[in-house]
Scaffold this active site. Structure first.
Site, PDB file in Angstrom:
ATOM      1  N   VAL A 182     -12.009 -39.253   8.981  1.00 38.44           N
ATOM      2  CA  VAL A 182     -13.083 -39.100   7.995  1.00 38.44           C
ATOM      3  C   VAL A 182     -13.826 -40.410   7.708  1.00 38.44           C
ATOM      4  CG1 VAL A 182     -12.208 -37.021   6.838  1.00 38.44           C
ATOM      5  CG2 VAL A 182     -11.505 -39.272   6.012  1.00 38.44           C
ATOM      6  N   SER A 191      -7.734 -40.668   9.994  1.00 33.95           N
ATOM      7  CA  SER A 191      -6.833 -39.793  10.764  1.00 33.95           C
ATOM      8  C   SER A 191      -6.608 -40.234  12.204  1.00 33.95           C
ATOM      9  CB  SER A 191      -7.378 -38.370  10.789  1.00 33.95           C
ATOM     10  OG  SER A 191      -6.939 -37.699   9.649  1.00 33.95           O
ATOM     11  N   TYR A 222      -9.878 -31.197  13.595  1.00 30.65           N
ATOM     12  CA  TYR A 222      -9.778 -30.287  12.460  1.00 30.65           C
ATOM     13  C   TYR A 222     -10.114 -28.878  12.935  1.00 30.65           C
ATOM     14  CZ  TYR A 222     -10.582 -34.935  10.482  1.00 30.65           C
ATOM     15  OH  TYR A 222     -10.540 -36.261  10.231  1.00 30.65           O
ATOM     16  N   LYS A 243      -3.184 -41.114  13.089  1.00 34.12           N
ATOM     17  CA  LYS A 243      -2.168 -40.088  13.380  1.00 34.12           C
ATOM     18  C   LYS A 243      -1.787 -40.069  14.862  1.00 34.12           C
ATOM     19  CE  LYS A 243      -3.855 -37.312   9.527  1.00 34.12           C
ATOM     20  NZ  LYS A 243      -4.720 -36.213   9.087  1.00 34.12           N
ATOM     21  N   TYR A 255       1.678 -42.959   4.321  1.00 31.97           N
ATOM     22  CA  TYR A 255       0.630 -42.266   5.093  1.00 31.97           C
ATOM     23  C   TYR A 255      -0.761 -42.788   4.703  1.00 31.97           C
ATOM     24  CZ  TYR A 255      -2.684 -38.438   5.847  1.00 31.97           C
ATOM     25  OH  TYR A 255      -3.810 -37.710   6.167  1.00 31.97           O
TER      26      TYR A 255
END
Ligand code: GLU
Length: 307
Positions: A261, A63, A243, A66, A191
């Protein structure tokens, strides 16, 4: 400040926690990673680099990617992007479907999976082809981290493609609300591929320098986004980067940050430095167990927090 001494102390203090928690196993390829690893790097705006442990070992950034795709899309679409994805913390797990249904396919922010899939879709529309999109994402990452050989691990991407049912469901749900322009499977595969990029702590710390310096990388002397956009990206990292534990991260660490992660966490000290820590075993929120403790120790010892 003697950052090397501070990192050495942190390494010593964090040792009992390295390996505590659980590596992500919902992507089978990630379950194979040895949890007993730890690395940390700090790069100052003038290019001084300090590292400990496995800071040169590449890992799956997941992530953290992102942050890069959000930066690219913000530069392309500016405020228009916020019509498709918001900037509020979600208060739900990163792969939650429920909120998306209530909120008619507009993801809360670009750092939950749904938001990142919309951002990826916006990049595919801009480049008009998913392969050219990936090449450009990789090109951007290589440039900001100053390493030409950064790449995608195809096994990790494949492993997620074979098991990513929730992400596929998210993409389909968003499409059903009309908030994806491209084919949902193409979006989700692109993605997965950018999540499967591998980088080291040293490379990731370097890649944060533009965010620590109002959008301009001080070493490359190149503007990657405007000062206002850098402020916004840092703000979303602070409020949505961890998160469901983003509030806790702000409370304990007090820096804009983004975790993945794969066990990596990047953080930004505005006006001063980029930081990355990595340790693959995760706490119950999906953030690196030892990594979160290490960052808390760093801000305690240095007093470098935005608060
Ligand atoms: N590719 C991962 C997923 O979508 C990224 C998760 C993460 O690092 O938060 O599940």
């Amino acid at each position: 400040m003697d950052y090397q001494k501070i990192l050495d102390e942190i390494y010593k203090e964090v040792k009992p926690y390295i390996g505590k928690g659980k590596v992500a196993d919902y992507i089978p390829e990630l379950a194979k990673v040895n949890p007993k690893q730890f690395g940390m790097s700090v790069v100052t705006l003038d290019g001084e680099l300090f590292s400990v442990g496995d800071a040169q070992k590449r890992f799956s950034i997941q992530s953290i990617s992102k942050v890069f795709t959000f930066t690219m899309a913000l530069k392309m679409y500016s405020k228009e992007l916020y019509k498709r994805v918001g900037v509020e913390p979600s208060g739900t797990p990163f792969n939650s479907l429920v909120q998306l249904e209530y909120e008619h396919g507009k993801p809360r922010n670009p750092f939950i999976n749904a938001g990142a899939i919309v951002v990826t879709d916006s990049l595919i529309s801009y480049y008009k082809d998913e392969f050219i999109t990936l090449e450009n994402i990789l090109g951007f990452i290589r440039e900001i981290s100053k390493k030409g050989d950064i790449n995608i691990n195809p096994q990790v991407a494949k492993s997620e493609m074979e098991h990513g049912y929730r992400n596929r469901a998210l993409a389909n749900l968003i499409k059903s609300f009309g908030n994806l322009d491209n084919d949902p499977i193409t979006c989700v595969e692109t993605y997965f591929k950018h999540c499967a990029v591998e980088m080291s702590c040293e490379e990731l710390a370097h890649s944060m320098l533009f965010l620590a310096n109002r959008g301009t990388d001080p070493l490359l002397k190149k503007e990657f986004c405007s000062p206002t956009q850098a402020k916004r990206i840092n703000a979303v990292m602070l409020t949505c980067g961890h998160y469901d534990a983003s509030g806790e991260f702000a409370f304990h660490v007090g820096l804009p940050g983004k975790s993945g992660v794969g066990g990596g966490i990047v953080a930004v000290v505005p006006g001063k430095m980029g930081i990355c820590v990595w340790s693959p075993a995760l706490n119950r929120y999906g953030n690196s167990y030892a990594g979160t403790i290490a960052l808390e120790l760093f801000t305690q010892k240095t007093g470098l927090s935005i608060f």
